[in-house]
Write a protein that holds these residues in place. Structure first.
Motif, PDB file in Angstrom:
ATOM      1  N   ARG A   1       0.846  -1.187   0.000  1.00  0.00           N
ATOM      2  CA  ARG A   1       0.000   0.000   0.000  1.00  0.00           C
ATOM      3  C   ARG A   1       0.886   1.242   0.000  1.00  0.00           C
ATOM      4  O   ARG A   1       1.668   1.450   0.928  1.00  0.00           O
ATOM      5  CB  ARG A   1      -0.922   0.019   1.240  1.00  0.00           C
ATOM      6  CG  ARG A   1      -2.150  -0.888   1.088  1.00  0.00           C
ATOM      7  CD  ARG A   1      -3.067  -0.325   0.015  1.00  0.00           C
ATOM      8  NE  ARG A   1      -4.206  -1.176  -0.294  1.00  0.00           N
ATOM      9  CZ  ARG A   1      -4.249  -2.030  -1.334  1.00  0.00           C
ATOM     10  NH1 ARG A   1      -3.210  -2.188  -2.131  1.00  0.00           N
ATOM     11  NH2 ARG A   1      -5.341  -2.725  -1.579  1.00  0.00           N
ATOM     12  N   HIS A   2       0.759   2.018  -1.074  1.00  0.00           N
ATOM     13  CA  HIS A   2       1.503   3.280  -1.152  1.00  0.00           C
ATOM     14  C   HIS A   2       0.547   4.391  -0.758  1.00  0.00           C
ATOM     15  O   HIS A   2      -0.298   4.803  -1.546  1.00  0.00           O
ATOM     16  CB  HIS A   2       2.086   3.462  -2.557  1.00  0.00           C
ATOM     17  CG  HIS A   2       2.851   2.258  -3.023  1.00  0.00           C
ATOM     18  ND1 HIS A   2       4.015   1.869  -2.397  1.00  0.00           N
ATOM     19  CD2 HIS A   2       2.599   1.328  -3.968  1.00  0.00           C
ATOM     20  CE1 HIS A   2       4.453   0.748  -2.979  1.00  0.00           C
ATOM     21  NE2 HIS A   2       3.609   0.402  -3.920  1.00  0.00           N
ATOM     22  N   HIS A   3       0.682   4.791   0.487  1.00  0.00           N
ATOM     23  CA  HIS A   3      -0.266   5.714   1.116  1.00  0.00           C
ATOM     24  C   HIS A   3       0.146   7.145   0.749  1.00  0.00           C
ATOM     25  O   HIS A   3       0.678   7.892   1.579  1.00  0.00           O
ATOM     26  CB  HIS A   3      -0.194   5.490   2.628  1.00  0.00           C
ATOM     27  CG  HIS A   3      -1.314   6.062   3.429  1.00  0.00           C
ATOM     28  ND1 HIS A   3      -2.465   5.377   3.710  1.00  0.00           N
ATOM     29  CD2 HIS A   3      -1.460   7.268   4.043  1.00  0.00           C
ATOM     30  CE1 HIS A   3      -3.262   6.114   4.473  1.00  0.00           C
ATOM     31  NE2 HIS A   3      -2.669   7.263   4.680  1.00  0.00           N
ATOM     32  N   ILE A   4      -0.073   7.510  -0.506  1.00  0.00           N
ATOM     33  CA  ILE A   4       0.413   8.823  -0.947  1.00  0.00           C
ATOM     34  C   ILE A   4      -0.450   9.944  -0.365  1.00  0.00           C
ATOM     35  O   ILE A   4      -1.637   9.756  -0.090  1.00  0.00           O
ATOM     36  CB  ILE A   4       0.478   8.939  -2.495  1.00  0.00           C
ATOM     37  CG1 ILE A   4      -0.906   8.759  -3.117  1.00  0.00           C
ATOM     38  CG2 ILE A   4       1.452   7.916  -3.066  1.00  0.00           C
ATOM     39  CD1 ILE A   4      -0.951   9.091  -4.608  1.00  0.00           C
ATOM     40  N   GLY A   5       0.155  11.089  -0.178  1.00  0.00           N
ATOM     41  CA  GLY A   5      -0.581  12.255   0.325  1.00  0.00           C
ATOM     42  C   GLY A   5      -1.299  12.913  -0.842  1.00  0.00           C
ATOM     43  O   GLY A   5      -0.702  13.650  -1.615  1.00  0.00           O
ATOM     44  N   ASP A   6      -2.566  12.586  -1.006  1.00  0.00           N
ATOM     45  CA  ASP A   6      -3.287  13.096  -2.179  1.00  0.00           C
ATOM     46  C   ASP A   6      -4.593  13.777  -1.769  1.00  0.00           C
ATOM     47  O   ASP A   6      -5.544  13.854  -2.530  1.00  0.00           O
ATOM     48  CB  ASP A   6      -3.587  11.948  -3.155  1.00  0.00           C
ATOM     49  CG  ASP A   6      -4.481  10.881  -2.535  1.00  0.00           C
ATOM     50  OD1 ASP A   6      -4.801  10.990  -1.325  1.00  0.00           O
ATOM     51  OD2 ASP A   6      -4.870   9.933  -3.241  1.00  0.00           O
ATOM     52  N   TRP A   7      -4.672  14.248  -0.545  1.00  0.00           N
ATOM     53  CA  TRP A   7      -5.916  14.792  -0.028  1.00  0.00           C
ATOM     54  C   TRP A   7      -5.577  15.911   0.941  1.00  0.00           C
ATOM     55  O   TRP A   7      -4.484  15.907   1.519  1.00  0.00           O
ATOM     56  CB  TRP A   7      -6.681  13.671   0.705  1.00  0.00           C
ATOM     57  CG  TRP A   7      -8.176  13.802   0.709  1.00  0.00           C
ATOM     58  CD1 TRP A   7      -8.986  13.849   1.823  1.00  0.00           C
ATOM     59  CD2 TRP A   7      -9.059  13.850  -0.415  1.00  0.00           C
ATOM     60  NE1 TRP A   7     -10.303  13.928   1.449  1.00  0.00           N
ATOM     61  CE2 TRP A   7     -10.379  13.932   0.083  1.00  0.00           C
ATOM     62  CE3 TRP A   7      -8.872  13.855  -1.808  1.00  0.00           C
ATOM     63  CZ2 TRP A   7     -11.503  14.015  -0.741  1.00  0.00           C
ATOM     64  CZ3 TRP A   7      -9.985  13.921  -2.623  1.00  0.00           C
ATOM     65  CH2 TRP A   7     -11.283  13.997  -2.098  1.00  0.00           C
ATOM     66  N   GLY A   8      -6.477  16.834   1.128  1.00  0.00           N
ATOM     67  CA  GLY A   8      -6.206  17.871   2.119  1.00  0.00           C
ATOM     68  C   GLY A   8      -6.486  19.254   1.570  1.00  0.00           C
ATOM     69  O   GLY A   8      -6.797  19.424   0.380  1.00  0.00           O
ATOM     70  N   THR A   9      -6.361  20.233   2.462  1.00  0.00           N
ATOM     71  CA  THR A   9      -6.812  21.585   2.122  1.00  0.00           C
ATOM     72  C   THR A   9      -6.014  22.227   0.992  1.00  0.00           C
ATOM     73  O   THR A   9      -6.545  23.034   0.247  1.00  0.00           O
ATOM     74  CB  THR A   9      -6.726  22.491   3.361  1.00  0.00           C
ATOM     75  OG1 THR A   9      -5.464  22.259   3.974  1.00  0.00           O
ATOM     76  CG2 THR A   9      -7.808  22.156   4.365  1.00  0.00           C
ATOM     77  N   GLN A  10      -4.726  21.864   0.841  1.00  0.00           N
ATOM     78  CA  GLN A  10      -3.949  22.534  -0.213  1.00  0.00           C
ATOM     79  C   GLN A  10      -4.523  22.276  -1.610  1.00  0.00           C
ATOM     80  O   GLN A  10      -4.285  23.038  -2.537  1.00  0.00           O
ATOM     81  CB  GLN A  10      -2.464  22.136  -0.147  1.00  0.00           C
ATOM     82  CG  GLN A  10      -2.108  20.770  -0.655  1.00  0.00           C
ATOM     83  CD  GLN A  10      -2.301  19.673   0.400  1.00  0.00           C
ATOM     84  OE1 GLN A  10      -3.044  19.848   1.365  1.00  0.00           O
ATOM     85  NE2 GLN A  10      -1.646  18.546   0.210  1.00  0.00           N
ATOM     86  N   PHE A  11      -5.315  21.213  -1.733  1.00  0.00           N
ATOM     87  CA  PHE A  11      -5.888  20.923  -3.055  1.00  0.00           C
ATOM     88  C   PHE A  11      -6.968  21.936  -3.442  1.00  0.00           C
ATOM     89  O   PHE A  11      -7.217  22.166  -4.620  1.00  0.00           O
ATOM     90  CB  PHE A  11      -6.409  19.492  -3.124  1.00  0.00           C
ATOM     91  CG  PHE A  11      -5.291  18.511  -3.213  1.00  0.00           C
ATOM     92  CD1 PHE A  11      -4.643  18.289  -4.414  1.00  0.00           C
ATOM     93  CD2 PHE A  11      -4.831  17.857  -2.084  1.00  0.00           C
ATOM     94  CE1 PHE A  11      -3.569  17.424  -4.493  1.00  0.00           C
ATOM     95  CE2 PHE A  11      -3.768  16.983  -2.147  1.00  0.00           C
ATOM     96  CZ  PHE A  11      -3.136  16.768  -3.346  1.00  0.00           C
TER      97      PHE A  11
END
Ligand code: ARG
Length: 586
Positions: free
Chosen positions: A160-170
């Motif tokens: 599992r590559h738990h990439i940071g792809d979510w959050g307020t900066q988006f």
């Protein structure tokens, strides 16, 4: 092909039954170690004697009288206060290696673990729209090797590559893209990884500038975050563009790292979005989490801030937003209940240890983790510059991972070129990459993960010392001998007496299985690097002391070629478990 019993295991079995016969009531553990004085030393008698209130030397003597020397054990004697020194026959060494050599699966007779399970390993987790740095290197390199090691022991491994792809900066990024619609326009396959990253970087900087300068843009960006979390299709489609563009970049870096990362295994933070509300509900209903000033929190007796007040894990913020913890807790539920893991392994920077401590404890209180399902953070230390401070450029910026890798490849190519005798330019480039990437991986893997290490390219590509280049040259040198052997083939001759250097090499080669089992069980690739380095060193001694192609008889030539070949196969297999190539020629 039946697995081969290691010599140490055969000896241990014999000793165990001799001890049980001498002391029927105890559970015998001979505690066998490799030793300088003999081939093995058993150190367990002292503790057993103490437990049974017996005289250790007498007990040792009794054990010795019950062990039959013969096929495997040539000699066993009592030494010191009650140690046993054991010498193995030459015949057993050669015969055991011959059995390993005959294993046509490439496993060298290494057995699978007795009770393999399912491990979900969380590693190689960069962040969308951000550069990859050395921290991401460590997670990828260590994670990849541990994955190989576990699979080699028969474990089922889910990546599992738990990439940071979510959050307020988006919100900010998407809103900027909405207002500048053509910034990421291109057809699939049209951009290289480098271009993808510079597109994202440019966009990120521009969006950030606007966000800081323009209040109205800020408001629109904040509204975007709400749209994103609500699953607005147009917003999601734009978010997807950022993810896709970033993946082009990630894959280019992983490819440079010679690492296979599969798209299907990339399940980033966004992948758990649908579970967040339920995770919070379960935690609140069970009382594991409580409301505190509007936020949903989990408290711990032993975790307090500098002011002495408890520091909670915040599962849901007071504005209703979910953060890193809610995502990780949801991921645990997915990994335990859907993926049916017995072990959750997280290859993550030690600076996140408090986060994982709190997350794991929360999951235990919720009953998601228990004696049958455990979670472990394989925490790694910081990569330091030559000055011993966290790795930075001279301007104080984080060093881009790709730049580091390119520099390593350049340095390694120079080393390869200097030594190359009959390599074409193309071969030099290929070998340079294999040596350079190998050097970076090996340096990372050869210190125990929890320690910091210095990123020192001069040391990494050095031909002398504990480096991958040294091992790769040892491997290539053996291949060159095998090529020069002409008609002579590697054949084991158990009837031949062995030189001391042959014995040392052979006994160490036989210990590969035990080393791999230990490295896998402890998630400790550095135990494998240490083993391989020792193997190459013993080979060097053997090669100095024992002529191979000019040995005394045709049988001895064959047997020495056989020792060369099994050493090479062990090096090759061991390096493969570290994710490092062994070129046939260097
Ligand atoms: N993306 C994070 C970082 O760059 C690492 C994620 C670690 N895995 C996890 N399940 N939290 O720091």
């Amino acid at each position: 092909m039946a697995p081969v019993t290691s010599l140490s295991d055969s000896v241990e079995q014999q000793l165990t039954s001799a001890i049980s016969a001498a002391l029927p009531e105890t559970s015998a553990d001979p505690l066998l170690r490799r030793s300088d004085r003999a081939d093995f030393q058993a150190n367990g008698i002292l503790a057993l004697a103490k437990k049974a209130k017996a005289n250790p030397r007498e007990l040792a003597t009794q054990v010795v009288s019950r062990v039959e020397s013969g096929d495997v054990i040539k000699d066993i004697e009592v030494s010191g206060p009650g140690f046993l020194n054991i010498t193995i026959t030459d015949r057993a060494i050669t015969r055991n290696l011959a059995a390993r050599y005959a294993d046509d699966t490439g496993r060298l007779g290494v057995p699978h673990a007795a009770h393999p399970g399912t491990t979900v390993i969380d590693y190689a987790q960069p962040n969308v729209a951000k550069e990859m740095h050395v921290g991401h290197l460590r997670s990828a390199v260590i994670g990849d090797s541990v994955t190989q090691l576990l699979e080699f022991t028969g474990e089922t491994v889910v990546r599992r590559h738990h990439i940071g792809d979510w959050g307020t900066q988006f919100g900010m990024l998407i809103q900027y893209l909405e207002e500048h619609p053509h910034e990421l326009d291109h057809k699939a396959g049209e951009v290289s990884g480098e271009e993808a990253m510079s597109n994202l970087d440019r966009l990120y900087k521009a969006a950030r500038k606007l966000f800081d300068a323009d209040e109205e843009f800020k408001t629109r960006a904040r509204r975007r975050v709400v749209d994103l979390q609500a699953g607005d299709p147009q917003t999601l489609a734009m978010w997807q563009k950022f993810v896709d563009e970033s993946k082009i970049y990630f894959f280019s870096v992983f490819e440079k790292l010679d690492m296979e990362i599969r798209d299907a295994d990339i399940v980033g933070e966004s992948g758990y979005n649908d579970m967040l509300a339920e995770t919070c509900r379960l935690l609140e209903e069970s009382g594991v989490a409580v409301r505190s000033e509007g936020a949903l929190c989990v408290f711990f007796d032993d975790i307090k801030g500098p002011d002495g007040n408890p520091v909670p894990l915040i599962v849901q913020k007071s504005d209703g937003g979910y953060g890193y913890a809610a995502t990780d807790l949801s991921a645990i539920r997915d990994r335990v209940f859907n993926l049916k893991a017995n072990t959750l392994l997280y290859v993550v920077d030690a600076r996140q240890s408090l986060h994982f401590k709190m997350v794991f404890e929360t999951a235990r209180r919720a009953g998601w983790l228990n004696e049958d399902v455990k979670a472990v953070q394989l925490a790694f230390g910081t990569v330091l510059g030559k000055d011993g401070k966290p790795f930075k450029t001279r301007e104080g910026e984080t060093v881009r991972l790709v730049d580091l890798l390119d520099e390593a490849i350049d340095r390694a190519s120079a080393v390869v070129r200097e030594k190359a005798q009959d390599l074409s330019e193309e071969e030099i480039a290929e070998r340079g990459t294999q040596v350079g990437i190998g050097a970076v991986k090996y340096a990372d893997l050869s210190t125990s993960a929890n320690r910091d290490y210095k990123f020192d390219l001069d040391q990494m590509v050095s031909l002398n010392g504990d480096t991958s280049v040294y091992l790769q040259y040892a491997y290539a040198r053996i291949q060159s001998i095998l090529r020069k052997a002409g008609e002579a083939r590697p054949v084991a001759h158990p009837e031949l007496d062995l030189h001391e250097a042959e014995r040392a090499l052979g006994l160490h080669a036989d210990a590969f299985a035990a080393t791999v089992a230990e490295a896998a069980a402890e998630y400790a690739p550095h135990k494998l690097t240490a083993y391989l380095y020792q193997l190459a060193s013993l080979y060097t001694t053997f090669y100095d002391k024992c002529p191979v192609l000019k040995a005394e008889s045709p049988e001895q030539i064959e047997n020495r070629l056989f020792l060369c070949d099994i050493t090479a196969r062990t090096l090759h297999q061991g390096m493969a478990l570290l994710g490092i190539r062994t070129p046939e020629r260097l």
